[in-house]
Design an enzyme around this catalytic site. Structure first.
Site, PDB file in Angstrom:
ATOM      1  N   ARG A   1      -1.021  11.612   5.303  1.00  0.00           N
ATOM      2  CA  ARG A   1      -2.457  10.620   5.235  1.00  0.00           C
ATOM      3  C   ARG A   1      -1.816   9.600   5.920  1.00  0.00           C
ATOM      4  NH1 ARG A   1      -3.607   6.562   1.856  1.00  0.00           N
ATOM      5  NH2 ARG A   1      -3.157   7.891   0.054  1.00  0.00           N
TER       6      ARG A   1
ATOM      7  N   HIS B   1      -6.383   5.710   1.750  1.00  0.00           N
ATOM      8  CA  HIS B   1      -7.134   6.846   0.843  1.00  0.00           C
ATOM      9  C   HIS B   1      -8.561   6.808   1.463  1.00  0.00           C
ATOM     10  CE1 HIS B   1      -8.099   9.749  -1.910  1.00  0.00           C
ATOM     11  NE2 HIS B   1      -9.080   8.790  -2.420  1.00  0.00           N
TER      12      HIS B   1
ATOM     13  N   TYR C   1       1.284  -0.035  -1.795  1.00  0.00           N
ATOM     14  CA  TYR C   1       2.134   1.113  -2.536  1.00  0.00           C
ATOM     15  C   TYR C   1       3.054   2.223  -1.742  1.00  0.00           C
ATOM     16  CZ  TYR C   1      -2.040   3.869  -1.159  1.00  0.00           C
ATOM     17  OH  TYR C   1      -3.160   4.521  -0.721  1.00  0.00           O
TER      18      TYR C   1
END
Length: 373
Positions: free
Chosen positions: A265, A269, A278
């Site tokens: 990805r 998200h 992160y």
């Protein structure tokens, strides 16, 4: 908390995957996959590239529309185009597909209109298309729930005595949900004609797959008695081949198949997420070198199947799709709030009637009144 993967750790995910096109765009052999794509020539691969380019452009438009306040949310799919296009194109029109919220590419391949991609995310309607017109269930927001729906549909196929198949799409995070595991129990027990397509994009929101699963996800399926394959999900040719193999297995009455499509990805998200908090930048850049569109372009150029006219037409087609999405979002007419209770049941229902009366009274409380003289 920030989880950091080294570049080497991130790339080990690709070491044992089945593939037919290397990241550099070189065609290689794979005895498991080769026979399933013997019919895919330069023209067919160009068509797959066109699909992926359109999906990427329309996905980018979805992000832009959300950032500009025209959509409530968007779940970006950049980097996952090969999984979605390759597997969806391998399906027959009468197969029934059950997507999650990120499979905009599957919706496009199945014939969804540009408006179908935006009106639900805008909050205008519960669902944007007739599932039976596209043989595509409405996108599922509840993580993994569609896997149970797909197995139930597949068991119905068995009772109908046809050779259709059902397909469940979900991400790596969903494999930790009970629904997916329960779906595999039922699918295996009843030998249901269903293909589980797990898009392992390395991150379940902010949790890396290395924390969620100590071993490759494809290794779980045999524990349920389900054959599996781990595939380079950034390789559209391999994605098509693996899906054709899986569907053939299901159609012949041999039961379910599990495909772990190893991909990445590239974006957040959803548009409410900030992946820079992160994810390590080097990891993202390493995966960027494995872009699914660039490897097909490199192969087409090397084989003389790429030209400027083709590239220009693909860009024009992709831009047209994005423009139609934007037009649908900007011209959408929001219905009166009371209509949220329409189309809940096919027949009149006393419970809905009571809710409508209460909601109408609530809405009346906001009505403007004439000032007291």
């Amino acid at each position: 908390m920030v989880y950091t993967l080294t570049t080497d750790e991130a790339m080990t995910a690709l070491d044992d995957t089945a593939r037919l096109l290397t990241p550099e765009g070189r065609r290689i052999a794979d005895p498991r996959l080769d026979r399933w794509v013997q019919d895919i020539d330069g023209a067919a691969l160009r068509a797959l590239y066109r699909d992926m380019a359109i999906v990427r452009r329309m996905d980018a438009e979805g992000v832009a529309l959300q950032r500009q306040g025209h959509l409530g949310l968007w779940a970006p799919a950049q980097g996952q185009e090969a999984v979605q296009v390759g597997t969806a194109r391998a399906c027959r029109d009468d197969d029934f597909l059950f997507p999650s919220y990120r499979e905009c590419g599957v919706t496009i391949v199945r014939g969804g209109a540009p408006a179908d991609l935006v009106l639900a995310w805008r909050g205008e309607v519960h669902a944007t298309y007739d599932p039976y017109a596209l043989n595509l269930a409405n996108p599922q927001i509840i993580i993994g729930a569609q896997s149970l729906h797909a197995v139930g549909y597949a068991m119905g196929i068995q009772r109908d005595g046809t050779d259709q198949a059902a397909v469940a799409y979900f991400g790596d995070g969903a494999t930790s949900q009970g629904d997916v595991n329960e779906a595999m129990v039922f699918a295996s027990s009843f030998q249901a004609p269903v293909v589980f397509v797990c898009s392992n994009n390395q991150w379940a929101i902010s949790e890396p797959v290395t924390v969620q699963s100590r071993f490759p996800i494809a290794g779980r399926a045999p524990g349920f008695g389900i054959p599996s394959m781990r595939v380079d999900g950034n390789d559209v040719l391999a994605s098509t081949a693996a899906m054709r193999w899986a569907l053939d297995h299901a159609r012949r009455g041999e039961g379910p198949v599990f495909l772990e499509m190893v991909t990445y990805r590239m974006g957040p998200h959803t548009t409410s997420d900030d992946p820079t908090r992160y994810r390590d930048r080097d990891e993202v850049e390493a995966w960027r070198q494995r872009d699914p569109l660039l490897r097909v372009e490199a192969y087409l150029r090397a084989t003389g199947a790429w030209d400027d006219a083709f590239a220009a037409q693909v860009t024009a087609d992709a831009d047209a799709g994005a423009a139609a999405m934007r037009e649908a979002a900007l011209t959408a007419v929001t219905r009166p709030a009371i209509e949220v209770l329409d189309d809940v049941y096919a027949e009149p229902h006393t419970g809905i009637e009571r809710q409508r009366a209460r909601f109408a009274a609530y809405l009346d409380g906001f009505a403007e009144t004439e000032p007291t003289r």
